[in-house]
Design an enzyme around this catalytic site. Structure first.
Site, PDB file in Angstrom:
ATOM      1  N   LYS A   1       0.829  -1.216   0.000  1.00 38.91           N
ATOM      2  CA  LYS A   1       0.000   0.000   0.000  1.00 38.91           C
ATOM      3  C   LYS A   1       0.861   1.263   0.000  1.00 38.91           C
ATOM      4  O   LYS A   1       0.505   2.251  -0.630  1.00 38.91           O
ATOM      5  CB  LYS A   1      -0.954   0.003   1.194  1.00 38.91           C
ATOM      6  CG  LYS A   1      -2.074  -1.018   1.043  1.00 38.91           C
ATOM      7  CD  LYS A   1      -3.243  -0.769   1.990  1.00 38.91           C
ATOM      8  CE  LYS A   1      -4.384  -1.716   1.658  1.00 38.91           C
ATOM      9  NZ  LYS A   1      -5.559  -1.526   2.479  1.00 38.91           N
TER      10      LYS A   1
ATOM     11  N   LYS B   1     -11.212  -3.398  -2.194  1.00 36.40           N
ATOM     12  CA  LYS B   1     -12.129  -2.260  -2.138  1.00 36.40           C
ATOM     13  C   LYS B   1     -11.460  -0.993  -2.619  1.00 36.40           C
ATOM     14  O   LYS B   1     -12.062  -0.163  -3.256  1.00 36.40           O
ATOM     15  CB  LYS B   1     -12.574  -2.027  -0.691  1.00 36.40           C
ATOM     16  CG  LYS B   1     -13.679  -2.936  -0.247  1.00 36.40           C
ATOM     17  CD  LYS B   1     -14.279  -2.423   1.048  1.00 36.40           C
ATOM     18  CE  LYS B   1     -13.933  -3.338   2.200  1.00 36.40           C
ATOM     19  NZ  LYS B   1     -12.785  -2.917   2.988  1.00 36.40           N
TER      20      LYS B   1
ATOM     21  N   LYS C   1      -5.389  -9.462  -6.052  1.00 37.90           N
ATOM     22  CA  LYS C   1      -6.499  -9.611  -5.110  1.00 37.90           C
ATOM     23  C   LYS C   1      -7.631  -8.625  -5.435  1.00 37.90           C
ATOM     24  O   LYS C   1      -7.367  -7.462  -5.738  1.00 37.90           O
ATOM     25  CB  LYS C   1      -5.937  -9.330  -3.708  1.00 37.90           C
ATOM     26  CG  LYS C   1      -6.911  -9.413  -2.562  1.00 37.90           C
ATOM     27  CD  LYS C   1      -6.236  -9.008  -1.249  1.00 37.90           C
ATOM     28  CE  LYS C   1      -6.525  -7.551  -0.897  1.00 37.90           C
ATOM     29  NZ  LYS C   1      -7.389  -7.317   0.245  1.00 37.90           N
TER      30      LYS C   1
HETATM   31  P1  ATP Z   1      -8.895  -2.380   1.190  1.00 34.68           P
HETATM   32  O1  ATP Z   1      -8.773  -2.541  -0.290  1.00 34.68           O
HETATM   33  O2  ATP Z   1      -9.522  -1.078   1.613  1.00 34.68           O
HETATM   34  O3  ATP Z   1      -7.640  -2.736   1.914  1.00 34.68           O
HETATM   35  P2  ATP Z   1     -10.098  -4.914   1.329  1.00 34.68           P
HETATM   36  O4  ATP Z   1     -11.010  -5.089   0.197  1.00 34.68           O
HETATM   37  O5  ATP Z   1      -8.762  -5.599   1.261  1.00 34.68           O
HETATM   38  O6  ATP Z   1      -9.960  -3.403   1.637  1.00 34.68           O
HETATM   39  P3  ATP Z   1     -10.546  -5.252   4.172  1.00 34.68           P
HETATM   40  O7  ATP Z   1     -11.556  -4.415   4.852  1.00 34.68           O
HETATM   41  O8  ATP Z   1      -9.144  -4.864   4.341  1.00 34.68           O
HETATM   42  O9  ATP Z   1     -10.867  -5.383   2.609  1.00 34.68           O
HETATM   43  O10 ATP Z   1     -10.734  -6.766   4.612  1.00 34.68           O
HETATM   44  C1  ATP Z   1     -11.867  -7.323   5.225  1.00 34.68           C
HETATM   45  C2  ATP Z   1     -11.735  -8.829   5.174  1.00 34.68           C
HETATM   46  O11 ATP Z   1     -11.897  -9.289   3.827  1.00 34.68           O
HETATM   47  C3  ATP Z   1     -10.358  -9.362   5.616  1.00 34.68           C
HETATM   48  O12 ATP Z   1     -10.546 -10.529   6.390  1.00 34.68           O
HETATM   49  C4  ATP Z   1      -9.657  -9.684   4.344  1.00 34.68           C
HETATM   50  O13 ATP Z   1      -8.685 -10.703   4.479  1.00 34.68           O
HETATM   51  C5  ATP Z   1     -10.817 -10.146   3.482  1.00 34.68           C
HETATM   52  N1  ATP Z   1     -10.537  -9.945   2.066  1.00 34.68           N
HETATM   53  C6  ATP Z   1     -10.310  -8.770   1.450  1.00 34.68           C
HETATM   54  N2  ATP Z   1     -10.116  -8.948   0.143  1.00 34.68           N
HETATM   55  C7  ATP Z   1     -10.220 -10.285  -0.074  1.00 34.68           C
HETATM   56  C8  ATP Z   1     -10.120 -11.105  -1.242  1.00 34.68           C
HETATM   57  N3  ATP Z   1      -9.887 -10.572  -2.424  1.00 34.68           N
HETATM   58  N4  ATP Z   1     -10.286 -12.441  -1.106  1.00 34.68           N
HETATM   59  C9  ATP Z   1     -10.544 -12.998   0.098  1.00 34.68           C
HETATM   60  N5  ATP Z   1     -10.642 -12.283   1.239  1.00 34.68           N
HETATM   61  C10 ATP Z   1     -10.485 -10.937   1.161  1.00 34.68           C
END
Ligand code: ATP
Ligand code: LTN
Length: 355
Positions: free
Chosen positions: A147, A233, A230
């Site tokens: 990040k 969000k 991955k």
């Molecule tokens: P950001 O992009 O803002 O970092 P994010 O989409 O990675 O957000 P988080 O809020 O950080 O989401 O994560 C919430 C949960 O979702 C965590 O347990 C994380 O491991 C899971 N998660 C996030 N993205 C994935 C993915 N692509 N596949 C499986 N699990 C995910």
């Protein structure tokens, strides 16, 4: 923050340990109901909508665990501040996150759903964790490296660096045994265990060492336009992100234009066919049909037919969830009262540990 003051109204009333209590070992503050293991997890309100990765990697397990465990689920708004955030939007997204979690199946009768910033003990223990962590070990966190590389070191916030220590505090305050997360969080849970062990060795047995709860299937859902990355969000483009709050039409279009691979065969092979394998995982996790069964159902058919079937499964699965979340968002008072009770309960548990 009007609702901030409401949620914080009970600060002064948090459970405190008396002087005689303080002489007892802290271990008594651990698990209130010894028959149930404790679970804690968190999700950032960094977007208007959660995506399928969030659901399949984490929230689906949250829903399952609430029947058999003492569960605490936290909307981590303080963690969301590590990226540039408009305050009005953060407030909206925090409420939208609560609505989506409820629509996805979190029940306030079973789980404690709360907002991280309403429980100031997280910041208090966060500082202690920062003072236990080494600069080198924090620098090795891949989420921080990825990040901060994206935005550059001048724009990256110090909070992005200290993020995992606040996450450790989130978990340890609740003496959690299990932490259901996606694969990308494994390293943070390992760090949490290390910090808890270090604290216990130095100051006496205080914290439960948590374990990551990561399922094989769904632990890493990839972007459907860039199937080696991955689904995220806060990724730059939403074209490859299947959002829970997107219209059925938008998701249908996105899935039909998902990137596929060379060849014609619908076969699970994450190295040679990352696009198809990702879609197979999504289909199987939502439909409950095994990957090998889906493979045989599509023998002799092309990628087009397969993508249409995936789109159908996803759209029909998400339709009632989106509708329920929209309905819940119409009654802000109800949402706030759930979050209020959750935060109150969370403060009681967190302050017992902190004391
Ligand atoms: P950001 O992009 O803002 O970092 P994010 O989409 O990675 O957000 P988080 O809020 O950080 O989401 O994560 C919430 C949960 O979702 C965590 O347990 C994380 O491991 C899971 N998660 C996030 N993205 C994935 C993915 N692509 N596949 C499986 N699990 C995910
Ligand atoms: N860092 C996590 C979100 C998070 C979390 C937690 C997850 C914050 N605190 C406590 C589990 C337990 C992420 O998903 N990026």
């Amino acid at each position: 923050y009007q609702w901030n003051s409401n949620l914080c109204a009970n600060h002064g009333g948090q459970a405190r340990r008396s002087v005689t209590d303080l002489k007892k070992p802290l271990i008594h503050a651990r698990i209130t109901d010894m028959s149930q293991k404790r679970v804690l997890s968190g999700i950032q309100p960094t977007s208007d909508s959660f995506h399928l990765g969030n659901y399949l990697g984490a929230v689906k397990q949250w829903v399952e665990l609430q029947d058999s465990h003492d569960t605490f689920y936290c909307i981590v708004d303080l963690h969301a501040l590590t990226i540039e955030t408009d305050p009005t939007l953060l407030r909206q997204r925090t409420l939208a996150s609560a609505a989506q979690l409820l629509a996805l199946g979190i029940s306030p009768d079973k789980a404690t759903l709360f907002i991280q910033s309403q429980v100031p003990q997280h910041n208090q223990l966060g500082w202690i964790m920062e003072c236990l962590a080494g600069f080198g070990e924090a620098s090795r966190m891949t989420q921080f490296k990825d990040k901060s590389a994206k935005v550059g070191s001048d724009s990256a916030r110090v909070g992005l660096f200290t993020y995992p220590m606040l996450q450790a505090a989130d978990i340890l305050l609740y003496q959690a045994n299990l932490v259901p997360v996606g694969e990308d969080q494994r390293q943070h849970i390992e760090l949490t265990r290390d910090l808890a062990g270090r604290f216990n060795a130095r100051y006496g047995d205080t914290f439960t060492l948590p374990e990551a709860y990561i399922l094989k299937e769904g632990a890493k859902i990839n972007d459907i336009q860039e199937p080696t990355a991955k689904m995220s969000k806060s990724s730059g483009s939403v074209a490859g992100v299947i959002e829970i709050m997107d219209s059925p039409d938008a998701n249908l279009k996105k899935i039909k234009s998902a990137v596929t691979d060379a060849g014609r065969e619908v076969k699970f092979d994450p190295i040679e066919k990352p696009g198809i394998s990702n879609l197979l995982t999504i289909h199987s996790s939502l439909s409950g049909i095994s990957i090998s069964q889906i493979e045989s159902d599509f023998v002799g058919k092309g990628y087009g037919d397969f993508k249409a079937a995936v789109a159908d499964v996803v759209v029909e699965y998400l339709r009632p969830i989106r509708e329920r979340a929209q309905e819940l968002l119409l009654d802000e008072k109800h949402l706030l009262s759930i979050l209020h009770s959750g935060s109150e309960k969370a403060r009681t548990v967190a302050s017992a540990t902190l004391d």
